[in-house]
Design an enzyme around this catalytic site. Structure first.
Site, PDB file in Angstrom:
ATOM      1  N   GLU A   1       0.857  -1.189   0.000  1.00  0.00           N
ATOM      2  CA  GLU A   1       0.000   0.000   0.000  1.00  0.00           C
ATOM      3  C   GLU A   1       0.894   1.241   0.000  1.00  0.00           C
ATOM      4  O   GLU A   1       1.830   1.332   0.784  1.00  0.00           O
ATOM      5  CB  GLU A   1      -0.941  -0.009   1.216  1.00  0.00           C
ATOM      6  CG  GLU A   1      -1.784   1.251   1.375  1.00  0.00           C
ATOM      7  CD  GLU A   1      -2.585   1.616   0.132  1.00  0.00           C
ATOM      8  OE1 GLU A   1      -3.423   0.825  -0.321  1.00  0.00           O
ATOM      9  OE2 GLU A   1      -2.355   2.730  -0.419  1.00  0.00           O
ATOM     10  N   GLN A   2       0.540   2.194  -0.867  1.00  0.00           N
ATOM     11  CA  GLN A   2       1.376   3.395  -0.993  1.00  0.00           C
ATOM     12  C   GLN A   2       0.864   4.563  -0.153  1.00  0.00           C
ATOM     13  O   GLN A   2       1.577   5.541   0.052  1.00  0.00           O
ATOM     14  CB  GLN A   2       1.448   3.843  -2.456  1.00  0.00           C
ATOM     15  CG  GLN A   2       0.111   4.307  -3.012  1.00  0.00           C
ATOM     16  CD  GLN A   2       0.203   4.772  -4.445  1.00  0.00           C
ATOM     17  OE1 GLN A   2       1.215   4.605  -5.109  1.00  0.00           O
ATOM     18  NE2 GLN A   2      -0.864   5.376  -4.935  1.00  0.00           N
ATOM     19  N   ALA A   3      -0.376   4.484   0.290  1.00  0.00           N
ATOM     20  CA  ALA A   3      -0.950   5.609   1.049  1.00  0.00           C
ATOM     21  C   ALA A   3      -1.709   5.060   2.250  1.00  0.00           C
ATOM     22  O   ALA A   3      -1.257   4.126   2.888  1.00  0.00           O
ATOM     23  CB  ALA A   3      -1.840   6.431   0.126  1.00  0.00           C
TER      24      ALA A   3
ATOM     25  N   GLY B   1      -7.036   1.041   3.133  1.00  0.00           N
ATOM     26  CA  GLY B   1      -8.489   1.095   2.927  1.00  0.00           C
ATOM     27  C   GLY B   1      -8.878   1.811   1.649  1.00  0.00           C
ATOM     28  O   GLY B   1     -10.024   1.711   1.209  1.00  0.00           O
ATOM     29  N   GLY B   2      -7.955   2.574   1.072  1.00  0.00           N
ATOM     30  CA  GLY B   2      -8.198   3.176  -0.238  1.00  0.00           C
ATOM     31  C   GLY B   2      -9.278   4.254  -0.244  1.00  0.00           C
ATOM     32  O   GLY B   2      -9.542   4.911   0.763  1.00  0.00           O
ATOM     33  N   THR B   3      -9.883   4.413  -1.398  1.00  0.00           N
ATOM     34  CA  THR B   3     -10.806   5.520  -1.650  1.00  0.00           C
ATOM     35  C   THR B   3     -12.026   5.466  -0.741  1.00  0.00           C
ATOM     36  O   THR B   3     -12.379   6.456  -0.099  1.00  0.00           O
ATOM     37  CB  THR B   3     -11.280   5.475  -3.121  1.00  0.00           C
ATOM     38  OG1 THR B   3     -10.139   5.415  -3.963  1.00  0.00           O
ATOM     39  CG2 THR B   3     -12.109   6.696  -3.468  1.00  0.00           C
ATOM     40  N   CYS B   4     -12.700   4.338  -0.705  1.00  0.00           N
ATOM     41  CA  CYS B   4     -13.959   4.239   0.047  1.00  0.00           C
ATOM     42  C   CYS B   4     -13.755   4.680   1.488  1.00  0.00           C
ATOM     43  O   CYS B   4     -14.515   5.475   2.024  1.00  0.00           O
ATOM     44  CB  CYS B   4     -14.488   2.806  -0.009  1.00  0.00           C
ATOM     45  SG  CYS B   4     -15.984   2.567   0.959  1.00  0.00           S
TER      46      CYS B   4
ATOM     47  N   HIS C   1     -46.547  -2.190   7.352  1.00  0.00           N
ATOM     48  CA  HIS C   1     -47.084  -0.831   7.262  1.00  0.00           C
ATOM     49  C   HIS C   1     -46.653  -0.053   8.498  1.00  0.00           C
ATOM     50  O   HIS C   1     -46.660  -0.600   9.598  1.00  0.00           O
ATOM     51  CB  HIS C   1     -48.609  -0.876   7.184  1.00  0.00           C
ATOM     52  CG  HIS C   1     -49.220   0.492   7.257  1.00  0.00           C
ATOM     53  ND1 HIS C   1     -49.236   1.337   6.164  1.00  0.00           N
ATOM     54  CD2 HIS C   1     -49.798   1.167   8.282  1.00  0.00           C
ATOM     55  CE1 HIS C   1     -49.814   2.485   6.521  1.00  0.00           C
ATOM     56  NE2 HIS C   1     -50.160   2.403   7.794  1.00  0.00           N
TER      57      HIS C   1
HETATM   58  C1  LIG Z   1     -16.358  10.973  -3.415  1.00  0.00           C
HETATM   59  C2  LIG Z   1     -16.606   9.528  -3.669  1.00  0.00           C
HETATM   60  C3  LIG Z   1     -17.711   8.929  -3.089  1.00  0.00           C
HETATM   61  C4  LIG Z   1     -17.964   7.579  -3.323  1.00  0.00           C
HETATM   62  N1  LIG Z   1     -19.071   7.038  -2.773  1.00  0.00           N
HETATM   63  C5  LIG Z   1     -19.363   5.731  -2.997  1.00  0.00           C
HETATM   64  C6  LIG Z   1     -20.499   5.135  -2.420  1.00  0.00           C
HETATM   65  O1  LIG Z   1     -21.259   5.768  -1.700  1.00  0.00           O
HETATM   66  N2  LIG Z   1     -20.726   3.823  -2.662  1.00  0.00           N
HETATM   67  C7  LIG Z   1     -19.880   3.082  -3.451  1.00  0.00           C
HETATM   68  O2  LIG Z   1     -20.137   1.889  -3.638  1.00  0.00           O
HETATM   69  N3  LIG Z   1     -18.796   3.632  -4.021  1.00  0.00           N
HETATM   70  C8  LIG Z   1     -18.507   4.933  -3.806  1.00  0.00           C
HETATM   71  N4  LIG Z   1     -17.376   5.479  -4.362  1.00  0.00           N
HETATM   72  C9  LIG Z   1     -16.480   4.619  -5.161  1.00  0.00           C
HETATM   73  C10 LIG Z   1     -15.627   3.744  -4.231  1.00  0.00           C
HETATM   74  O3  LIG Z   1     -14.925   4.538  -3.325  1.00  0.00           O
HETATM   75  C11 LIG Z   1     -14.661   2.856  -5.022  1.00  0.00           C
HETATM   76  O4  LIG Z   1     -15.367   2.234  -6.064  1.00  0.00           O
HETATM   77  C12 LIG Z   1     -14.098   1.813  -4.064  1.00  0.00           C
HETATM   78  O5  LIG Z   1     -13.261   2.435  -3.128  1.00  0.00           O
HETATM   79  C13 LIG Z   1     -13.383   0.666  -4.756  1.00  0.00           C
HETATM   80  O6  LIG Z   1     -12.101   1.003  -5.040  1.00  0.00           O
HETATM   81  P1  LIG Z   1     -10.956  -0.054  -5.336  1.00  0.00           P
HETATM   82  O7  LIG Z   1     -11.132  -1.262  -4.483  1.00  0.00           O
HETATM   83  O8  LIG Z   1     -10.908  -0.271  -6.769  1.00  0.00           O
HETATM   84  O9  LIG Z   1      -9.637   0.712  -4.919  1.00  0.00           O
HETATM   85  P2  LIG Z   1      -9.384   1.981  -4.004  1.00  0.00           P
HETATM   86  O10 LIG Z   1     -10.339   2.022  -2.868  1.00  0.00           O
HETATM   87  O11 LIG Z   1      -9.295   3.174  -4.864  1.00  0.00           O
HETATM   88  O12 LIG Z   1      -7.963   1.633  -3.382  1.00  0.00           O
HETATM   89  C14 LIG Z   1      -6.820   1.491  -4.150  1.00  0.00           C
HETATM   90  C15 LIG Z   1      -5.617   1.500  -3.226  1.00  0.00           C
HETATM   91  O13 LIG Z   1      -4.470   1.166  -3.962  1.00  0.00           O
HETATM   92  C16 LIG Z   1      -3.391   1.987  -3.559  1.00  0.00           C
HETATM   93  N5  LIG Z   1      -2.445   2.049  -4.676  1.00  0.00           N
HETATM   94  C17 LIG Z   1      -2.650   2.571  -5.917  1.00  0.00           C
HETATM   95  N6  LIG Z   1      -1.572   2.390  -6.703  1.00  0.00           N
HETATM   96  C18 LIG Z   1      -0.662   1.733  -5.962  1.00  0.00           C
HETATM   97  C19 LIG Z   1       0.650   1.271  -6.200  1.00  0.00           C
HETATM   98  N7  LIG Z   1       1.222   1.389  -7.387  1.00  0.00           N
HETATM   99  N8  LIG Z   1       1.318   0.673  -5.190  1.00  0.00           N
HETATM  100  C20 LIG Z   1       0.747   0.508  -3.965  1.00  0.00           C
HETATM  101  N9  LIG Z   1      -0.505   0.923  -3.677  1.00  0.00           N
HETATM  102  C21 LIG Z   1      -1.214   1.527  -4.662  1.00  0.00           C
HETATM  103  C22 LIG Z   1      -4.062   3.306  -3.255  1.00  0.00           C
HETATM  104  O14 LIG Z   1      -3.275   4.096  -2.385  1.00  0.00           O
HETATM  105  C23 LIG Z   1      -5.359   2.852  -2.591  1.00  0.00           C
HETATM  106  O15 LIG Z   1      -5.209   2.715  -1.205  1.00  0.00           O
HETATM  107  C24 LIG Z   1     -17.080   6.822  -4.144  1.00  0.00           C
HETATM  108  C25 LIG Z   1     -15.952   7.420  -4.712  1.00  0.00           C
HETATM  109  C26 LIG Z   1     -15.721   8.752  -4.476  1.00  0.00           C
HETATM  110  C27 LIG Z   1     -14.510   9.375  -5.098  1.00  0.00           C
END
Ligand SMILES: Cc1cc2nc3c(=O)[nH]c(=O)nc-3n(C[C@H](O)[C@H](O)[C@H](O)COP(=O)(O)OP(=O)(O)OC[C@H]3O[C@@H](n4cnc5c(N)ncnc54)[C@H](O)[C@@H]3O)c2cc1C
Length: 459
Positions: free
Chosen positions: A34-36, A39-42, A441
């Site tokens: 993991e680079q950041a 848990g990523g975006t969600c 209901h």
């Molecule tokens: C504002 C916003 C609101 C959202 N709301 C919803 C919602 O309500 N419901 C819903 O279902 N979805 C929602 N989403 C979408 C949802 O967040 C993503 O679809 C979900 O997080 C799935 O992402 P993922 O598993 O593909 O990867 P991500 O969650 O994006 O994680 C990818 C991870 O990989 C890491 N990474 C990337 N490149 C590298 C590398 N080269 N080396 C090491 N690590 C790396 C990143 O740092 C990150 O931690 C929302 C998105 C946004 C932007």
């Protein structure tokens, strides 16, 4: 240092951690990179923090409406943005820390912090470590699209990521992009107390939805005092004395909007441009999404791509489902495919929009013989009792076999209620299977059988 693993997982989004845990529990030696923040975006700047902020915005909105319910709160409603952010940070941070300690505690797992890049078909470099494995899983997600627009290098702008750091109230927020992310932030900040203008280049908001859905959402946002600019293409950002000016190509209204803050919400791009994919023989499409087959295997047979980076879904639940597919296929001999998934998602404005299957427009374009029914939320007792009557529910059915093709429930509880229709689709049953069911209901769900009883040929 060089190290060999049974599996390498790049990214801890919504698929990677669960997959790592399952592989590790199965006795495989697993590397997680993991680079950041874990848990990523969600977890860190998507679903969890935005829905936490939406909840604060809902509380402010309800407080302002309290007199309508006979409740006197005495005085004006004030939103303390520092406390709003602290609540969001606490909930989001707890989740991220949970993922990190889960990964660090895996029996057969090793965590690497850094940016991973392929150096060959079975090798990945992270910092000074060269890792190799027979199975590699990519779960790198995406990031906000920042278009090549004049002025972006000079004028400050926000994305869904930097919005997470805001702890004061923007005076006037200009939201560029009238789609899912832009609308959630737009309504939330309006409710916090900002002036909000949403700028959309298309002729309507959320252009992928049916026109009646776009129209109803437009009215909901407009009634809350959000200014909406349609057919207005953002051409450039200019730093202005009064704030930031956005120059527009538009058919009506002023050619410039000036605000204190600008949020770019114009789409997302996959994090695949700096992964060394060429070294591993992994192909992407023209937009950078990793090409996968139905079982999510890339053009390199030892590598799978899961989550947003494969372009087969853009949601937490689709990413998690990718994990289930890959794990079941590898460990349980299943033959699961992502193409078995039914489209399902929600737009978390208030009231929310729950969507499953095809839109009415898609059904019409496909020329399918269909039945449709629609009911305004004003004719749903629970919505009337709650004082939340905006929106409607709509369902479209295949006239040949009575199967539900799609539904849109824009209204109070719409994000939950829509699942009762989704379940019927997944069960492969005709709508008549649930039509005689007696429901509780007063709920919004109790009107689903009534709605189904009102089906008429799609004109
Ligand atoms: C504002 C916003 C609101 C959202 N709301 C919803 C919602 O309500 N419901 C819903 O279902 N979805 C929602 N989403 C979408 C949802 O967040 C993503 O679809 C979900 O997080 C799935 O992402 P993922 O598993 O593909 O990867 P991500 O969650 O994006 O994680 C990818 C991870 O990989 C890491 N990474 C990337 N490149 C590298 C590398 N080269 N080396 C090491 N690590 C790396 C990143 O740092 C990150 O931690 C929302 C998105 C946004 C932007």
């Amino acid at each position: 240092m060089d190290a060999t693993y049974d599996a390498i997982i790049i990214g801890t989004g919504q698929a990677g951690p669960s997959l790592a845990a399952r592989l590790s529990a199965g006795g495989m030696k697993v590397a997680v990179i993991e680079q950041a923040k874990f848990g990523g975006t969600c977890v860190n700047n998507g679903c969890i923090p935005t829905k936490t902020l939406v909840a604060s915005a809902y509380a402010a909105h309800s407080a302002r409406r309290s007199a309508e319910y006979g409740v006197d709160i005495g005085g004006t409603v004030r939103v303390d943005m520092r406390r709003v952010k602290a609540r969001k940070d606490e909930i989001s941070g707890r989740s991220s820390r949970g993922v990190e300690s889960w990964m660090r505690g895996l029996a057969n797992g090793t965590v690497y912090c850094g940016h991973a890049r392929f150096t060959g078909p079975k090798t990945v470099r992270v910092n000074d470590d060269l890792l190799s494995a027979d199975r590699i899983f990519i779960n790198v997600g995406g990031r906000p699209l920042v278009p090549n627009m004049p002025g972006l290098d000079l004028a400050p702008y926000l994305t869904n990521m930097s919005m997470m750091e805001i702890d004061s109230l923007p005076e006037h927020l200009l939201v560029i992009g009238g789609s899912y992310v832009g609308l959630e932030f737009g309504q939330m900040y309006r409710r916090f107390g900002s002036r909000v203008t949403i700028i959309e280049m298309g002729p309507r908001l959320i252009g992928r939805e049916d026109e009646d859905v776009s129209r109803a959402v437009h009215e909901i946002l407009q009634q809350e005092g959000i200014e909406l600019r349609l057919n207005a293409e953002c051409l450039a950002l200019v730093r202005d004395r009064a704030g930031i000016a956005v120059n527009l190509r538009c058919t009506s209204g002023p050619p410039t909007e000036v605000g204190s803050h600008v949020l770019l919400a114009v789409g997302r791009v996959p994090n695949t441009d700096d992964l060394g994919l060429e070294a591993a023989g992994i192909q992407t499409d023209t937009r950078g999404f990793i090409e996968v087959d139905q079982a999510l295997r890339t053009t390199n047979p030892n590598v799978w791509a899961l989550g947003d980076c494969n372009g087969k879904g853009a949601f937490t639940h689709t990413s998690y489902n990718d994990y289930e597919i890959v794990a079941d296929n590898l460990l349980s001999g299943a033959a699961r495919k992502w193409t078995d998934r039914v489209t399902a998602y929600a737009l978390f404005i208030d009231p929310p929009l729950g969507r499953v299957g095809m839109t009415e427009a898609e059904v019409r374009r496909a020329g399918m013989p269909a039945l449709a029914a629609k009911r305004p939320m004003a004719r749903v007792a629970r919505a009337v009792e709650k004082g939340e009557t905006a929106g409607f529910m709509k369902v479209v059915v295949d006239a040949r076999n009575q199967r539900i093709l799609g539904a849109a429930i824009l209204g109070t509880g719409g994000d939950e209620v829509v699942h009762s229709l989704l379940d019927v689709i997944y069960a492969g049953l005709p709508y008549t299977a649930v039509q005689r069911g007696v429901r509780i209901h007063p709920t919004v769900s109790e009107l689903i059988p009534t709605l189904l009883g009102e089906l008429q040929p799609l004109a």
